[in-house]
Design a protein around this motif. Structure first.
Motif, PDB file in Angstrom:
ATOM      1  N   GLY A 102       0.852  -1.185   0.000  1.00  0.00           N
ATOM      2  CA  GLY A 102       0.000   0.000   0.000  1.00  0.00           C
ATOM      3  C   GLY A 102       0.885   1.231   0.000  1.00  0.00           C
ATOM      4  O   GLY A 102       2.062   1.161   0.360  1.00  0.00           O
ATOM      5  N   SER A 103       0.320   2.359  -0.420  1.00  0.00           N
ATOM      6  CA  SER A 103       1.144   3.566  -0.442  1.00  0.00           C
ATOM      7  C   SER A 103       1.461   4.001   0.983  1.00  0.00           C
ATOM      8  O   SER A 103       2.403   4.751   1.211  1.00  0.00           O
ATOM      9  N   GLN A 104       0.701   3.513   1.950  1.00  0.00           N
ATOM     10  CA  GLN A 104       1.014   3.839   3.344  1.00  0.00           C
ATOM     11  C   GLN A 104       2.453   3.448   3.686  1.00  0.00           C
ATOM     12  O   GLN A 104       3.155   4.192   4.359  1.00  0.00           O
ATOM     13  N   VAL A 181      -1.397  15.807  -1.479  1.00  0.00           N
ATOM     14  CA  VAL A 181      -2.307  14.883  -2.157  1.00  0.00           C
ATOM     15  C   VAL A 181      -3.005  15.740  -3.205  1.00  0.00           C
ATOM     16  O   VAL A 181      -4.009  16.387  -2.920  1.00  0.00           O
ATOM     17  N   TYR A 217      -6.082   8.782  -5.591  1.00  0.00           N
ATOM     18  CA  TYR A 217      -7.433   9.007  -6.127  1.00  0.00           C
ATOM     19  C   TYR A 217      -7.452   9.574  -7.543  1.00  0.00           C
ATOM     20  O   TYR A 217      -8.510   9.677  -8.156  1.00  0.00           O
ATOM     21  N   SER A 246      -5.223   0.600  -4.128  1.00  0.00           N
ATOM     22  CA  SER A 246      -6.269   0.454  -3.121  1.00  0.00           C
ATOM     23  C   SER A 246      -7.609   1.032  -3.559  1.00  0.00           C
ATOM     24  O   SER A 246      -8.655   0.468  -3.271  1.00  0.00           O
ATOM     25  N   LYS A 247      -7.598   2.174  -4.205  1.00  0.00           N
ATOM     26  CA  LYS A 247      -8.855   2.839  -4.519  1.00  0.00           C
ATOM     27  C   LYS A 247      -9.328   2.521  -5.929  1.00  0.00           C
ATOM     28  O   LYS A 247     -10.523   2.533  -6.193  1.00  0.00           O
TER      29      LYS A 247
ATOM     30  N   VAL B 269      -0.854  -0.303   7.374  1.00  0.00           N
ATOM     31  CA  VAL B 269      -2.285  -0.406   7.698  1.00  0.00           C
ATOM     32  C   VAL B 269      -2.668  -1.813   8.148  1.00  0.00           C
ATOM     33  O   VAL B 269      -3.158  -2.016   9.245  1.00  0.00           O
TER      34      VAL B 269
HETATM   35  C1  LIG Z   1      -4.142  10.285   0.656  1.00  0.00           C
HETATM   36  C2  LIG Z   1      -3.935   8.857   1.002  1.00  0.00           C
HETATM   37  N1  LIG Z   1      -2.715   8.338   0.935  1.00  0.00           N
HETATM   38  C3  LIG Z   1      -2.477   7.048   1.226  1.00  0.00           C
HETATM   39  C4  LIG Z   1      -3.489   6.207   1.619  1.00  0.00           C
HETATM   40  C5  LIG Z   1      -3.141   4.779   1.975  1.00  0.00           C
HETATM   41  O1  LIG Z   1      -3.602   3.923   1.024  1.00  0.00           O
HETATM   42  P1  LIG Z   1      -2.984   2.474   0.759  1.00  0.00           P
HETATM   43  O2  LIG Z   1      -1.908   2.237   1.764  1.00  0.00           O
HETATM   44  O3  LIG Z   1      -4.119   1.542   0.916  1.00  0.00           O
HETATM   45  O4  LIG Z   1      -2.427   2.521  -0.618  1.00  0.00           O
HETATM   46  C6  LIG Z   1      -4.795   6.709   1.707  1.00  0.00           C
HETATM   47  C7  LIG Z   1      -5.881   5.847   2.157  1.00  0.00           C
HETATM   48  O5  LIG Z   1      -6.922   6.241   2.504  1.00  0.00           O
HETATM   49  C8  LIG Z   1      -5.010   8.062   1.384  1.00  0.00           C
HETATM   50  O6  LIG Z   1      -6.235   8.600   1.459  1.00  0.00           O
END
Ligand SMILES: Cc1ncc(COP(=O)(O)O)c(C=O)c1O
Ligand SMILES: Cc1ncc(COP(=O)(O)O)c(C=O)c1O
Lengths: 431, 397
Positions: A102-104, A181, A217, A246-247, B269
């Protein structure tokens, strides 16, 4: 137990829970309509097709799908991503792509490789909690810069940078990173204008900071033409671009990526070795297979329709049911609408009553500010609720807001703490 | 505008951070004709491919929740399964005390994130798992090795080290150690649990190999002696199901676990739901137990094969451990030999190992090497050990 308080690291003392979990609990209570969690809508998951792809992956599964993979990610997927980004104005080689959980995880790794305690990070005000917390965990100092309908107020940022430079003139005292973002921002829904994107990169060059462009997004655009990526203005490798499946596909397999200069990617890969060695291979294989079959492109077209419809429903219902003193943004894509209530209202304090009286939930906006401002703001996600619930939930929320405003006028303080206070109390931060 | 260099300045924690030595050596050994005892990879023959395929084909209605975001703590049925499962190691835990990780490696990282400030001391075994050393450096902690013997860390030395260094943490792989293959005795486990509890030191017990036992009686985990709640137990499915799934877990009391959870929220996460689903489905099936027996039998045979080949081909001056489980044997040579330098010659002879030094905090161990016996076939073991034996004899001549 006092023992632990003494043992935890300084960064841990600052860590706060992000309440994905609490948002989840709430979302699963059948009788509450929740606009809290920014989850993709389950109705958009291409279940049959993914199941078919998964079977294909299972059938072809050899030992390599099950063995440790390369830390940087499957080369095939890095190639696909590099190819797509090149087509989007960001010339890119596979070696400049690192796959993450995930980008997290990319946010965490960037913070880990760049930030020393006290280093300054420019963040949006309001900004994405998960990003801000990732930087906060490495003891960053924040420079919150306000947004307007065109995103980050770059002129305001320039003033702050000039002031800082004039103020102490010490080289290296300026911010190290700027976290944005740019498309359909979480939480505000606004999009950074093209002109500001260009100017942001100019400022980054002039003042010597790097830009973290987080774009989960961007592809979910309902109308208007896409803005060029911030990274497309990057002449010297100072923009790190984060993408996520993810999205646009599904979050549960945790596939995201970061694109940057090879030396930064290499450092991040070293940090990732210590963090989890490599990402899970199934998630990556599944995405590769989906991409190859063109499934994601087709899927994207259909989810854009779904989310556009949901946005329209919510905006229309807000026009009908919300009091006229309340203002909101109009997102051209993504998941979120940002609501501003009259000064003096406290969305966090109101939330338990919204749940108790009207069975409707939102995220109070204060959580997205690093400086305690924004008590009268609310984030609404239209992404997850079924269509009928959107209309009904907004009707309830409108009725609730009108009642709260009348109460305020009458100077009445609502009595007692509603029973759900405990459960909702922590529901302030979520993605 | 092919951009490849950046002006980004890195954090101090990145100073001197180079790639993991093993990964670098693995690259070196990827020529097809090199027989490698370098990696720590489980054997591809050990993966339960057909079971996983069946599980994937039968997911059905659960797909929706697999594709969605989930809670950071992990898939509830898997946490429940694990709470019961670790009883086999003598650990009492509720599902709330289990956190699912993206591999047990993540547990090391999250424990450091929660506990370590720059300059803090972490006590480690000598030698110890080198990617853990990499993590401690990343958090700017100082790793201090505590001497021990083939029964584990020496308790007296540990007491002294605690008094001298006031460490925050003790990191250890008490069962089938990486890299030495040795195992702590039950008595040491108890003593070390007591000593660290009394001194308020958190123990990170890293146990990815515990279930790969080929002889002798299973031992309780160090965590089984945890009365104070100062022990974080890390388990992994990498070596008993598949590392590509990236599923590990931490077991700890709530106060500690909660901090690991908060760290994980901003780290990734949650771990892949599909991987968690597969592990849960397979773990609960009767096939899991027989799978474990099968891979233990496979690895036992490979260990025996390697030890026998070493007996036949290695020079008389070489000593090595005879592990009761795990994936590694550790070879000690006369001090005149530098395995770092020897590696080059070995690769010319088309055989590879990991030199000992990277497993030490103090540059020691240059006359030792780690050999992995799980990943090569019998024929490769015979041929590779013969080649390595020749190389060693030449070096000693
Ligand atoms: C702006 C933004 N960055 C990163 C994430 C993390 O997303 P993920 O780790 O699922 O790619 C989210 C998730 O809601 C987000 O809104
Ligand atoms: C001692 C030790 N700990 C942790 C790990 C990481 O394993 P995983 O993250 O795959 O569970 C390994 C892998 O080789 C190891 O040897």
């Amino acid at each position: 137990m006092g023992l632990w308080e003494g043992l935890f690291a300084a960064r841990t003392q600052r860590m706060k829970a992000s309440d994905i979990r609490e948002a989840f609990k709430l979302a699963e209570r059948g009788d509450i309509i929740s606009f809290a969690g920014g989850f993709p809508s389950p109705e958009t998951f291409p279940l049959d097709e993914v199941a078919e792809v998964a079977e294909g992956v299972a059938r072809q599964m050899g030992a390599t799908s099950l063995q440790y993979g390369p830390t940087e990610g499957l080369y095939e997927l890095r190639e696909l991503i590099a190819h797509r980004m090149t087509g989007e104005g960001v010339p890119c080689r596979p070696e400049e792509v690192l796959l993450t959980n995930g980008s997290q995880q990319a946010l965490d790794l960037i913070a880990k490789v760049t930030l020393d305690p006290g280093d300054a990070v420019i963040v949006e005000k309001p900004g994405y909690i998960g990003g801000i917390s990732a930087f906060g965990n490495y003891e960053a100092a924040f420079w919150p810069i306000p947004l307007d309908d065109d995103g980050l107020q770059v002129s305001f940022l320039e003033e702050r940078l000039l002031e800082n430079r004039a103020g102490n003139g010490r080289p290296g005292s300026g911010p190290k990173l700027c976290y944005v973002v740019p498309n359909f921002q979480n939480p505000s829904g606004v999009t950074l204008s093209e002109e500001r994107r260009r100017r942001l990169v100019e400022l980054a060059v002039r003042f010597g900071f790097a830009v973290v462009e987080d774009n989960p997004y961007g592809e979910i655009r309902f109308e208007g033409s896409p803005r060029p990526h911030v990274k497309s203005f990057d002449g010297d490798g100072r923009v790190l671009y984060l993408g996520s499946y993810s999205k646009v596909a599904f979050p549960g397999l945790r596939v995201g990526y970061v694109i940057g200069p090879e030396d930064v990617i290499r450092k991040m890969a070293i940090a990732k070795q210590g963090t989890d060695l490599c990402s899970n291979t199934f998630g990556q294989k599944l995405i590769v297979e989906c991409e190859k079959r063109g499934l994601l492109q087709r899927h994207l077209r259909s989810i854009i329709d779904v989310y556009r419809r949901k946005r329209d429903l919510m905006i229309e219902a807000m026009g009908e049911h919300f009091p006229k003193e309340v203002h909101w943004t109009y997102p051209e894509g993504g998941f979120f609408i940002w609501v501003t209530l009259p000064e003096g209202m406290d969305a966090k304090e109101m939330l338990p009553r919204a749940v108790a009286e009207e069975r409707v939930a939102y995220v109070s906006g204060g959580a997205f500010f690093t400086d305690g401002s924004g008590p009268n703001t609310i984030r609404l996600a239209y992404s997850q609720a079924p269509d009928e619930w959107i209309v009904e939930g907004i009707r309830r929320l409108g009725a609730f807001l009108k009642r709260e405003m009348a109460r305020r006028k009458a100077g009445a303080r609502p009595a007692g703490k509603p029973p759900l206070e405990q459960e909702i109390g922590e529901l302030s931060r979520t993605f | 505008m092919a951009v490849s260099q950046s002006e980004l300045s890195f954090a101090r924690r990145m100073e001197g951070m180079t790639g993991n030595v093993i990964r670098e050596i693995l690259k070196l050994t990827q020529q097809p004709d090199v027989i490698s005892f370098a990696g720590g990879l489980p054997s591809p023959d050990s993966f339960p491919e057909s079971h996983i395929r069946r599980i994937l084909e039968e997911i059905g209605g659960e797909f929706t929740s697999i594709l969605q975001y989930a809670t950071t703590e992990g898939y509830p049925p898997l946490r429940e399964f694990l709470a019961a499962w670790v009883q086999g190691r003598g650990i009492e835990a509720t599902p709330d005390q289990v956190l699912i990780l993206t591999g047990s490696q993540q547990g090391i990282d999250l424990a450091c994130k929660a506990l370590l400030d720059p300059g803090d001391v972490v006590l480690v075994e000598r030698p110890t798992y080198l990617t853990a050393l990499q993590v401690f450096r990343m958090y700017q902690a100082r790793a201090v090795a505590v001497p021990g013997d083939d029964e584990g860390i020496d308790p007296d030395a540990l007491e002294k080290a605690i008094a001298e260094h006031r460490p925050k943490m003790l990191y250890a792989v008490p069962t089938f150690r990486n890299p030495s293959g040795e195992t702590w005795s039950p008595e040491r486990r108890r003593r070390i649990a007591q000593l660290t509890a009394a001194a308020g030191v958190v123990v990170v017990e890293d146990d990815p190999y515990g279930l790969l036992r080929y002889d002798g009686q299973p031992l309780p985990a160090v965590k089984a002696f945890d009365e104070a709640g100062n022990i974080i137990y890390l388990g992994s499915f990498s070596k008993i199901i598949s590392p590509g799934l990236r599923v590990g877990y931490a077991v700890a009391r709530e106060q500690l676990l909660r901090k690991l959870v908060i760290g994980k929220q901003t780290t990734d996460v949650h771990s892949s739901n599909l991987s968690q689903y597969i592990v849960n489905a397979f773990g609960r099936s009767p096939a899991f137990q027989s799978h474990l027996e099968t891979i233990c039998a496979q690895y036992r045979a490979k260990r025996d094969r390697m030890l026998a080949a070493m007996e036949a081909h290695f020079p008389a001056e070489a000593r090595w451990t005879r592990p009761q489980g795990g994936l590694f044997t550790w070879v000690t040579l006369p001090e005149t030999v530098s395995t770092t330098r020897l590696l080059e010659r070995a690769v010319q002879q088309k055989v590879a190992f990991i030199p000992g030094t990277p497993f030490y905090t103090d540059g020691g161990g240059d006359h030792s090497m780690r050999l992995n016996f799980s990943n090569a076939s019998f024929a490769q073991i015979d041929e590779g050990i013969a080649r390595l034996g020749r190389t060693l004899k030449e070096a000693l001549a």
